[in-house]
Design a protein around this motif. Structure first.
Motif, PDB file in Angstrom:
ATOM      1  N   HIS A 189       0.849  -1.194   0.000  1.00 51.45           N
ATOM      2  CA  HIS A 189       0.000   0.000   0.000  1.00 51.45           C
ATOM      3  C   HIS A 189       0.879   1.236   0.000  1.00 51.45           C
ATOM      4  CE1 HIS A 189      -3.119   2.881   0.662  1.00 51.45           C
ATOM      5  NE2 HIS A 189      -2.543   3.304   1.778  1.00 51.45           N
ATOM      6  N   ASP A 207      -5.722  -0.834  -2.341  1.00 48.81           N
ATOM      7  CA  ASP A 207      -6.135   0.567  -2.329  1.00 48.81           C
ATOM      8  C   ASP A 207      -6.065   1.235  -0.971  1.00 48.81           C
ATOM      9  OD1 ASP A 207      -6.677   0.639  -5.076  1.00 48.81           O
ATOM     10  OD2 ASP A 207      -8.674  -0.208  -4.778  1.00 48.81           O
ATOM     11  N   SER A 208      -6.178   0.458   0.098  1.00 51.88           N
ATOM     12  CA  SER A 208      -6.255   1.090   1.412  1.00 51.88           C
ATOM     13  C   SER A 208      -5.354   0.385   2.419  1.00 51.88           C
ATOM     14  CB  SER A 208      -7.695   1.079   1.927  1.00 51.88           C
ATOM     15  OG  SER A 208      -8.100  -0.244   2.226  1.00 51.88           O
ATOM     16  N   LEU A 212      -4.811  -3.817   3.555  1.00 53.53           N
ATOM     17  CA  LEU A 212      -3.525  -4.473   3.778  1.00 53.53           C
ATOM     18  C   LEU A 212      -3.437  -5.054   5.186  1.00 53.53           C
ATOM     19  CD1 LEU A 212      -0.036  -3.520   2.611  1.00 53.53           C
ATOM     20  CD2 LEU A 212      -0.389  -3.732   5.069  1.00 53.53           C
TER      21      LEU A 212
END
Length: 344
Positions: A189, A207-208, A212
């Protein structure tokens, strides 16, 4: 004509046996030459005095300041005076270089962004594998007189586990190549890096941070310290980590909240942590770190992930070369120019 003056505020390599020895500045004198006056920060009772009148006196009239742990402050810049041409950080991080203040003063700042990639990636991998293989409890049990293969618990097969890397700059990418070889899947990430880059290192971008944390069996931090990342792994973020996972931080101490980390460890929400960095740098100076240091599932080192004979030699030489270039007016295209953070 007055010789240019350069102050090294707190060079660790200049101290031997607790005493400051200017004769050790061989590399610096070789590169800067006899035409440059070298100064060193005030040192007393085994440590540098990073602030106060003695430091201001040493900084007065300097052309270049070279800082290591010392903070770049208005007081330090004012003490140096109007002839100051640049400030150089003897290291990778830029938080104590204070880029915003330098930009406000119209002063260039430089660091050495890549001299210890090998060392930090190796140290990160060592902390991670020590956690995965439960090396510390095994060591302590065996030297304590007991032979027990189960001391510390039974580890998992890493090629069935997921490594999560937060921050995908030079070191994050090196960690993906090295430590990632042990894991079945690598997640990344980094909102400032294109998604396709991760795939070039055998990793998958997510994406975030939340995604993760929820999927990773071991999370390792490799992002810079900024207002955005200060306290990134607070209690709320730590609570979103996968149960039984590990955390490794060899980046910046303030990325992790010590009280939140202790609660996550105490309540068994995470299985352990490997830490090379703290805030303050010496965790014994802040009681919030004491229960973390005492926890049996924590592996710690004294902010030395960057350290090797070769890295220290490279850093010293490259810093001196940066200083020499500044004094000679050869600043176009210099590697290591640090930009002020963008507003917002």
């Amino acid at each position: 004509m007055t010789r240019p003056q350069v102050l090294y505020t707190d060079p660790a390599w200049l101290v031997e046996g607790g005493c400051l020895d200017p004769a050790l500045a061989t590399v610096e004198r070789e590169i800067l030459g006899p035409g440059v006056e070298l100064r060193f920060g005030p040192h007393q009772e085994g440590r540098y005095q990073l602030t106060g009148p003695a430091m201001s006196e040493r900084a007065a009239g300097c052309d270049v300041l070279v800082v290591y742990r010392a903070q770049v402050t208005e007081e330090l810049l004012d003490a140096a005076g109007p002839g100051l041409r640049a400030v150089v950080r003897q290291g990778v991080g830029v938080d104590n270089l204070n880029p915003a203040l330098l930009a406000e003063r119209g002063l260039p700042g430089y660091n050495v962004p890549d001299y210890c990639v090998d060392e930090v990636a190796t140290h990160t991998s060592a902390l991670a594998l020590a956690l995965e293989r439960r090396l510390v409890p095994q060591h302590q049990t065996l030297v304590g007189g007991t032979f027990d293969i189960y001391a510390g618990g039974v580890p998992h097969r890493t090629n069935r586990r997921t490594l999560g890397i937060v921050g995908f700059g030079r070191i994050g990418r090196a960690v993906a190549r090295r430590l990632g070889a042990f894991y079945g899947r690598v997640l990344v990430h980094d909102p400032y890096v294109g998604r396709d880059l991760a795939e070039g290192y055998g990793a998958l971008a997510v994406d975030s941070l939340e995604e993760l944390l929820a999927q990773s069996d071991l999370v390792t931090l490799h992002c810079p310290l900024s207002p955005e990342t200060d306290g990134l792994l607070d209690e709320a973020a730590l609570s979103r980590m996968k149960p039984g996972s590990y955390l490794v931080n060899a980046a910046r101490g303030r990325l992790v909240d010590p009280e939140g980390l202790h609660r996550a460890l105490r309540e068994g929400r995470i299985a352990g942590a490997g830490l090379d960095v703290f805030a303050p740098e010496n965790p014994h100076q802040d009681p919030r770190w004491h229960p973390v240091l005492a926890h049996p599932s924590v592996v710690v080192t004294s902010h030395r992930a960057f350290l090797s004979v070769e890295a220290e030699a490279s850093s010293r030489r490259r810093v001196a070369e940066l200083v020499r270039a500044v004094l000679d007016g050869r600043t176009d295209g210099l590697v290591g120019r640090v930009e002020a953070p963008k507003a917002g």
